[in-house]
Write a protein that holds these residues in place. Structure first.
Motif, short mmCIF file in Angstrom:
data_model
loop_
_atom_site.label_atom_id
_atom_site.label_comp_id
_atom_site.label_asym_id
_atom_site.label_seq_id
_atom_site.Cartn_x
_atom_site.Cartn_y
_atom_site.Cartn_z
N ASP A 198 -128.60 23.02 -113.23
CA ASP A 198 -127.53 23.00 -112.24
C ASP A 198 -127.47 21.64 -111.56
O ASP A 198 -128.19 20.72 -111.94
N ALA A 199 -126.64 21.54 -110.54
CA ALA A 199 -126.40 20.23 -109.96
C ALA A 199 -127.65 19.61 -109.36
O ALA A 199 -127.79 18.39 -109.29
N SER A 200 -128.57 20.44 -108.93
CA SER A 200 -129.77 19.88 -108.33
C SER A 200 -130.88 19.69 -109.35
O SER A 200 -131.99 19.31 -109.01
N GLY A 201 -130.61 20.00 -110.63
CA GLY A 201 -131.59 19.76 -111.67
C GLY A 201 -132.45 20.96 -112.00
O GLY A 201 -133.30 20.89 -112.88
N LYS A 202 -132.20 22.07 -111.31
CA LYS A 202 -133.01 23.25 -111.60
C LYS A 202 -132.44 23.97 -112.83
O LYS A 202 -131.23 23.97 -113.05
N PRO A 203 -133.28 24.60 -113.62
CA PRO A 203 -132.77 25.37 -114.77
C PRO A 203 -131.85 26.48 -114.29
O PRO A 203 -132.04 27.03 -113.20
N LEU A 204 -130.86 26.83 -115.16
CA LEU A 204 -129.92 27.88 -114.80
C LEU A 204 -130.54 29.25 -115.01
O LEU A 204 -131.44 29.43 -115.85
N SER A 205 -130.01 30.21 -114.30
CA SER A 205 -130.45 31.58 -114.53
C SER A 205 -129.94 32.04 -115.88
O SER A 205 -129.00 31.47 -116.45
N THR A 206 -130.53 33.08 -116.42
CA THR A 206 -130.17 33.53 -117.76
C THR A 206 -128.69 33.91 -117.85
O THR A 206 -128.01 33.55 -118.81
N ILE A 230 -122.23 29.64 -119.18
CA ILE A 230 -121.99 28.23 -119.45
C ILE A 230 -121.87 27.97 -120.95
O ILE A 230 -121.04 27.20 -121.41
N GLU A 231 -122.72 28.68 -121.72
CA GLU A 231 -122.63 28.54 -123.18
C GLU A 231 -121.21 28.85 -123.65
O GLU A 231 -120.63 28.14 -124.46
N ARG A 232 -120.69 29.94 -123.10
CA ARG A 232 -119.36 30.36 -123.51
C ARG A 232 -118.30 29.33 -123.09
O ARG A 232 -117.41 28.98 -123.85
#
Length: 306
Positions: free
Chosen positions: A84-92, A98-100
């Motif tokens: 995400d914008a702060s560099g943390k991994p996205l939730s599942t 986002i993939e879609r």
DNA sequence: TAAGATAAGAGGGACAT
DNA sequence: ATGTCAGTCTTATCTTA
């Protein structure tokens, strides 16, 4: 609108007084009236300085947005990193969303066949604009028409060059920019009849409402190639107006009509011009001039009787 | 040499089949 | 869908002034 083109000298009188008609895209000399209708449109970036004093460092924010660029100059790509914008991994769950999105994002760009077609077509359009002097808004219109044609799947099985040339011609017609089918055909290296066919298709399928080419405008175009006096032009215009009133002009090639009106006017005013000169300037044959000339002259005598 | 006449042919629209 | 018809424009060639 008319813009001054600095540092361009008239080819005929040499004065630095070329103006560009923003509507028709034609350059003409303010001093002697010479019109350069072919080529020589400046095709560099249309940037200008935004400084108040008109300084010398043209700048703008971002690329120009234009229909003539396949994605309208707005290409963005969703970052492939799942952060995400702060560099943390996205939730599942967000991650699959986002993939879609990414899939749709890339599909909406140049990856589908339709978009590749559009890219190629707009590339050709860009080449064309250098050969046929046209203004930016005609170019935009041409791109718009081509997009419509793609949407309606009119391009399938037809040549892209012919279609884009037809779109350009249609845009010229729509904006009343006097360009003949032949002008476009010569620039595009496509046979006139092929463009004509595509144009007809566009006209029919997209239900374009085209203004009829005004033969009076053609007068200006032809006479600028020759040296015609103002008086002769006036007379020719008057002849055409009368002809239009009597609907004598319906269905006739406006260029041929304008050419013969001009010829008639030259004869009446004692100006010695050959049919060939006018025919060449107008891009029609002498025979066509003669045929129209007959009609116009018959009308002249008719008018005198009344 | 320019202008006029004539003929043949192309391409497409309107209309009927 | 296909053919015919009238009309336009082009190309080419010949005649006339």
């Amino acid at each position: 609108m008319v813009l001054l083109q600095p540092n361009s000298n008239c080819l005929r009188c040499g004065k630095n007084s070329l103006l560009t008609d923003e509507v028709t895209g034609e350059q003409f000399c303010a001093k002697c009236g010479y019109v350069l209708s072919e080529k020589s449109q400046e095709s560099g970036p249309e940037w200008r300085s935004f400084q108040k004093d008109g300084g010398s460092d043209p700048a703008r924010t971002g690329a120009p947005s234009s229909l003539t660029i396949h994605d309208m100059g707005l290409s963005t790509v969703i970052n492939p990193l799942n952060k995400d914008a702060s560099g943390k991994p996205l939730s599942t769950s967000m991650r699959s969303t986002i993939e879609r999105l990414r899939t749709w994002d890339s599909r909406s760009q140049a990856h589908e066949p339709v978009d590749r077609n559009l890219r190629q077509a707009l590339g050709e359009l860009n080449k064309l604009k250098d050969k046929v002097a046209i203004s930016a808004n005609v170019l935009e219109k041409a791109a718009y028409i081509y997009r419509k044609a793609l949407e309606k799947k009119l391009v399938r099985g037809r040549s892209i060059s012919a279609m884009i040339a037809a779109s350009l011609y249609a845009a010229c017609r729509d904006t009343e920019t006097p360009r003949t089918l032949k002008d476009v055909a010569d620039a595009a290296n496509v046979k006139r009849k092929d463009i004509a066919r595509c144009y007809r298709l566009l006209h029919h399928e997209l239900e374009l409402k085209m203004p009829v080419v005004d033969s009076i405008q053609c007068i200006a175009r032809i006479s600028s190639k020759l040296e015609i006096t103002e008086k002769t032009k006036r007379y020719a215009i008057k002849v055409l107006q009368d002809a239009q009133k009597r609907e004598e002009s319906a269905g006739k090639d406006p260029m041929g009509l304008a050419a013969s009106a001009l010829y008639l006017s030259c004869v009446k005013n004692g100006v010695s011009v050959t049919q060939r000169d006018i025919a060449e300037a107008a891009g029609v044959t002498e025979v066509t001039i003669r045929n129209r000339y007959k009609g116009l002259k018959a009308e002249e005598t008719l008018k005198l009787k009344i």
